[in-house]
Write a protein that holds these residues in place. Structure first.
Motif, mmCIF file in Angstrom:
data_model
loop_
_atom_site.group_PDB
_atom_site.id
_atom_site.type_symbol
_atom_site.label_atom_id
_atom_site.label_comp_id
_atom_site.label_asym_id
_atom_site.label_seq_id
_atom_site.Cartn_x
_atom_site.Cartn_y
_atom_site.Cartn_z
ATOM 1 N N THR A 1 -4.359 6.752 -2.740
ATOM 2 C CA THR A 1 -3.828 5.524 -2.143
ATOM 3 C C THR A 1 -3.918 4.394 -3.152
ATOM 4 O O THR A 1 -4.962 4.195 -3.781
ATOM 5 C CB THR A 1 -4.614 5.145 -0.873
ATOM 6 N N TRP B 1 -2.732 0.148 -4.102
ATOM 7 C CA TRP B 1 -2.236 -1.158 -3.685
ATOM 8 C C TRP B 1 -1.569 -1.796 -4.905
ATOM 9 O O TRP B 1 -2.206 -1.949 -5.962
ATOM 10 C CB TRP B 1 -3.380 -2.029 -3.186
ATOM 11 N N ARG C 1 0.853 -1.198 0.000
ATOM 12 C CA ARG C 1 0.000 0.000 0.000
ATOM 13 C C ARG C 1 0.884 1.241 0.000
ATOM 14 O O ARG C 1 1.753 1.392 0.869
ATOM 15 C CB ARG C 1 -0.923 0.016 1.209
#
Length: 326
Positions: free
Chosen positions: A60, A62, A49
């Protein structure tokens, strides 16, 4: 690169990146927030992350071990999830609630504004964002603490000849990579629309009427530039504004882009419009066919695409209360 460099979690790293939207070099800040498992369909995938910050906007993501994005969350409250084509297409056969993204990010004020086209003075209370980051004070807008007052302009009747030659306004007459006011097609069309008129106010009205009448109004996902808009003859407020501004500059009228919100059908929506120099800056909306634009046009930013990305900082955060509409 981020995935393969074994970067230290919790520490900020700075990367120089090329921004194709603005054709400029920018700095992106990246922070490794940790490792975790992410559910994709029936699988649990190991993921890194990271948080990326660019011009005040935080995203954000991943990533898998190869650096591919598995999931991304944007400041608008939207999530993107990596899926196979088969999984994504299967969603069309499931029962779901239709979502209008434009309505989703609109701002419903504390009370409605009746007959906004007739309002001469509007006072709004703004909250939820840092107002100091935006161009809220100037021209027809006055900011005091958290309240902004917008007064409808009175367009001057005295004649301003074109082309305008004031050196202080030279930057608002120049061509840019997205506003090609010096291109032969733009110049020829500007001459055709304006005809022999040398009065800036009348010429601006002629150009506004042409853009309003010749462009199909439809949402468009693009980085607008005037030549493309002239070719496709369609678009939303961004396309209308960039073509109007290019034509106005080609005709010798200083023009610039304003970005903010406008009140329509009970809510404020994110919007772009023009400002033209007629002895002073006057608002003009070529997609809503308004000159001057009504007082519910609340400007937060002025400038081209390099500034307009800052509007993302408002989405999902800005709150508006109507104090007075008279």
């Amino acid at each position: 690169y981020v995935v393969t460099q074994q970067l230290e979690p919790g520490k900020q790293y700075y990367f120089s990146t090329f921004d194709p939207a603005t054709l400029s070099q920018q700095v992106t800040t990246v922070t490794i927030e940790g490792r975790e498992y992410l559910r994709l369909g029936r699988k649990l995938e190991p993921a890194i992350r990271i948080r990326q910050q660019f011009k005040g906007i935080s995203v954000t993501s991943w990533l898998d071990g190869s650096g591919r994005t598995l999931k991304e969350e944007s400041p608008a409250g939207l999530s993107l999830l990596r899926q196979s084509a088969q999984e994504a297409l299967s969603l069309a056969h499931r029962r779901s609630v239709p979502l209008d993204l434009i309505t989703q990010v609109s701002i419903t004020p504390s009370s409605p504004i009746a007959n906004p086209g007739r309002v001469r003075l509007l006072t709004l209370k703004l909250s939820g964002v840092d107002l100091g980051r935006f161009s809220l004070n100037g021209g027809r807008q006055r900011l005091q603490k958290d309240e902004v007052q917008i007064r409808r302009e009175q367009v001057r009747s005295d004649r301003l000849p074109i082309p305008v030659r004031d050196p202080r306004l030279a930057s608002y007459l120049e061509a840019t990579p997205f506003m090609q006011s010096d291109h032969p097609r733009i110049r020829a069309l500007a001459r055709q629309i304006v005809g022999g008129d040398t009065d800036a106010r009348k010429a601006a009205l002629r150009i506004k009427d042409w853009v309003y009448g010749h462009l199909t109004k439809e949402p468009t996902v693009s980085i607008p530039n005037a030549l493309d808009v002239l070719r496709t003859r369609k678009g939303d407020c961004n396309e209308h504004t960039v073509l109007f501004n290019a034509l106005a500059r080609a005709a010798g009228i200083p023009a610039r882009t304003a970005v903010g919100v406008v009140y329509l059908r009970g809510a404020f929506y994110y919007h772009a419009w023009s400002e033209v120099w007629l002895g002073e800056w006057v608002t003009l909306d070529s997609v809503l066919n308004q000159f001057p634009a009504d007082v519910t046009h609340l400007k937060f930013i002025e400038g081209e695409i390099d500034r307009q990305i800052d509007i993302l900082q408002l989405i999902g955060k800005l709150k508006i209360d109507v104090i007075e509409a008279s």
